[in-house]
Write a protein that holds these residues in place. Structure first.
Motif, PDB file in Angstrom:
ATOM      1  N   CYS A   1       0.860  -1.188   0.000  1.00 27.44           N
ATOM      2  CA  CYS A   1       0.000   0.000   0.000  1.00 27.44           C
ATOM      3  C   CYS A   1       0.898   1.240   0.000  1.00 27.44           C
ATOM      4  O   CYS A   1       2.123   1.146  -0.074  1.00 27.44           O
ATOM      5  CB  CYS A   1      -0.932  -0.022   1.201  1.00 27.44           C
ATOM      6  SG  CYS A   1      -0.108   0.277   2.787  1.00 27.44           S
TER       7      CYS A   1
ATOM      8  N   GLY B   1       1.487   3.450   2.457  1.00 25.87           N
ATOM      9  CA  GLY B   1       2.288   3.574   3.666  1.00 25.87           C
ATOM     10  C   GLY B   1       2.594   5.019   4.021  1.00 25.87           C
ATOM     11  O   GLY B   1       2.127   5.960   3.374  1.00 25.87           O
TER      12      GLY B   1
ATOM     13  N   CYS C   1       0.213   8.134   3.404  1.00 25.14           N
ATOM     14  CA  CYS C   1      -1.108   7.851   3.978  1.00 25.14           C
ATOM     15  C   CYS C   1      -1.092   8.125   5.474  1.00 25.14           C
ATOM     16  O   CYS C   1      -0.259   7.566   6.207  1.00 25.14           O
ATOM     17  CB  CYS C   1      -1.488   6.395   3.715  1.00 25.14           C
ATOM     18  SG  CYS C   1      -3.065   5.909   4.463  1.00 25.14           S
TER      19      CYS C   1
ATOM     20  N   SER D   1      -1.524   4.992   7.814  1.00 25.29           N
ATOM     21  CA  SER D   1      -0.491   3.968   7.870  1.00 25.29           C
ATOM     22  C   SER D   1       0.342   4.097   9.140  1.00 25.29           C
ATOM     23  O   SER D   1       0.604   5.208   9.629  1.00 25.29           O
ATOM     24  CB  SER D   1       0.415   4.063   6.644  1.00 25.29           C
ATOM     25  OG  SER D   1       1.426   3.080   6.697  1.00 25.29           O
TER      26      SER D   1
ATOM     27  N   SER E   1       1.116  -4.107   4.144  1.00 25.48           N
ATOM     28  CA  SER E   1       0.056  -3.151   4.462  1.00 25.48           C
ATOM     29  C   SER E   1       0.456  -2.316   5.663  1.00 25.48           C
ATOM     30  O   SER E   1       1.011  -2.831   6.645  1.00 25.48           O
ATOM     31  CB  SER E   1      -1.259  -3.881   4.773  1.00 25.48           C
ATOM     32  OG  SER E   1      -1.693  -4.647   3.666  1.00 25.48           O
ATOM     33  N   GLY E   2       0.124  -1.033   5.605  1.00 22.89           N
ATOM     34  CA  GLY E   2       0.454  -0.134   6.699  1.00 22.89           C
ATOM     35  C   GLY E   2      -0.540  -0.143   7.836  1.00 22.89           C
ATOM     36  O   GLY E   2      -0.284   0.440   8.891  1.00 22.89           O
ATOM     37  N   CYS E   3      -1.694  -0.785   7.634  1.00 20.75           N
ATOM     38  CA  CYS E   3      -2.685  -0.893   8.699  1.00 20.75           C
ATOM     39  C   CYS E   3      -3.602  -2.067   8.365  1.00 20.75           C
ATOM     40  O   CYS E   3      -3.479  -2.702   7.315  1.00 20.75           O
ATOM     41  CB  CYS E   3      -3.480   0.402   8.865  1.00 20.75           C
ATOM     42  SG  CYS E   3      -4.657   0.743   7.535  1.00 20.75           S
TER      43      CYS E   3
END
Length: 430
Positions: free
Chosen positions: A350, A352, A356, A359, A380-382
């Protein structure tokens, strides 16, 4: 022409119940830009991912002059311009319209069409669904009601090789060997009869035009049937899977009203395919991957050079139509992935941090250090896992800047590469 994107509240459903959508979806578009942490973001719908070489050059210029200098390829083969400066909305819209990338301002967010990227190029498949995609795009833009579709509603057009049938389309068309078409809508599947030998087509029309016309009419009929069902349900559903039980469209009736002969057939979810390997496609096309889905302006211009057209793919790659295999070294020199053995193959992430605000980590920096392996891996950051691919994959999710979740266990960032290397080589369920 720049519109702010409101939050999209959703009433949490009880287990087994459909969600209640209080507003329309907040997906960005070419006219409705999203304010991200790194600036404004524009998402351009590109049916079948198709761009002319001139359009590629226009996007390269737009990325340099208005944005962060790069274009991101999405998991639907669309394109995103990021880091756009405030006040650029009108200028960007004019630029896109002049390049033929904005055929309908009212429908620009609903032109979500993925199609087999190699259709018509390598001798595989049973129909050139790239042509179907263009016809479906025109039909969507010509139907006023279609503008009410969610920006997340997806059409998938598979030429029979099985590459996009498993990508989660809301309406999926699959070309069959005998000239018929399989249509999947919701949880039901229908066989659309092949047009008879006496079916009239326009003079000079390509082979399979009658079949493609039937397929396009069927896809549009199902999309409008979904809108009817969503309005009747009153839950604000964005996609058929969100409709309440017992309130799904009567797909067979919708096809009958469109004068399409359709026979129900047994339905089973198609498997999501692995990403195709980079390299030659037939003798007049190439497939390359964009590292972490990013194409710099320089890479875009290299792709456009000598190309008849390019097709962005749902695997964050590019099919370049025109050049032969001897063009691969030049594309590799620009940092594109041209070799299946490249460790960057199958690695996605993503946005990140810092792009974002949601994130928790700079996942792109960590993904760039990912070791190679046969299984795809997504960083993925979250927990939202934005942009993750379909099918079997390794999920790496940030818990904080220095810790990731992998295989259900927290892994320190310092040990992440070793843990990912092990995970990418073992069997895993989709």
């Amino acid at each position: 022409m720049l519109a702010a994107m409101p939050p999209t509240p959703t009433t949490p459903p009880e287990p087994g119940e459909a969600p209640i959508r209080d507003r329309g979806d907040a997906c960005p578009g070419a006219l409705r830009l999203h304010a991200a942490a790194d600036g404004l973001l524009a998402r351009l719908r590109l049916p079948a991912g198709r761009l002319t070489s001139r359009q590629v050059m226009v996007l390269a210029d737009a990325a340099e002059e208005m944005g962060d200098g790069s274009l991101s390829v999405t998991s639907r083969g669309n394109a995103e311009l990021r880091g756009l400066r405030d006040g650029c909305g009108a200028g960007l819209a004019a630029l896109l319209a002049d390049a033929g990338l904005l055929p309908s301002p009212t429908h620009e967010r609903v032109r979500n069409i993925v199609a087999s990227p190699a259709a018509g190029l390598d001798g595989l498949g049973h129909a050139d669904v790239q042509l179907w995609a263009r016809a479906l795009d025109a039909a969507l833009c010509a139907e006023p009601r279609a503008a009410a579709l969610s920006g997340r509603f997806l059409f998938a057009l598979d030429d029979g090789r099985g590459d996009v049938a498993g990508l989660g389309g809301d309406v999926t068309l699959v070309a069959a060997l005998d000239g018929a078409v399989l249509l999947a809508a919701g949880t039901e599947t229908f066989r659309l009869a092949a047009p008879g030998p006496g079916t009239a087509t326009a003079a000079g029309a390509p082979a399979g035009t009658a079949t493609g016309t039937t397929a396009v009419r069927a896809a549009l009929a199902c999309a409008l049937a979904f809108l009817d069902a969503a309005e009747a349900a009153g839950t604000g559903a964005w996609r058929p899977r969100e409709l309440p039980a017992g309130q799904h469209p009567d797909w067979a009736a919708a096809l009958a009203r469109a004068a399409i002969t359709a026979e129900p057939v047994p339905s089973s979810p198609p498997p999501a395919p692995p990403p195709p390997a980079p390299g030659p496609l037939g003798d007049r096309a190439l497939h390359v991957l964009a590292p972490l889905g990013r194409l710099t302006a320089g890479r875009l211009r290299a792709l456009a050079e000598g190309a008849d057209e390019v097709r962005l793919t749902p695997w964050r790659g590019v099919v370049v139509v025109g050049p032969s295999a001897d063009r691969l070294p030049a594309l590799a020199a620009h940092g594109l992935v041209t070799d299946p053995a490249d460790a960057r193959t199958g690695v996605t992430a993503c946005t990140g941090t810092p792009g974002c605000a949601k994130s928790l980590a700079d996942v792109r920096a960590d993904a760039a250090r990912a070791p190679g392996g046969p299984l795809p891996v997504h960083y993925s950051g979250c927990e939202r896992r934005c942009g993750h691919p379909h099918g079997t994959r390794i999920e790496v999710t940030a818990l904080d800047p220095d810790t990731y979740l992998l295989d259900g266990a927290p892994v320190p960032r310092t040990a992440l590469a070793e843990a990912v290397a092990a995970a990418r080589t073992k069997p895993m369920e989709s």
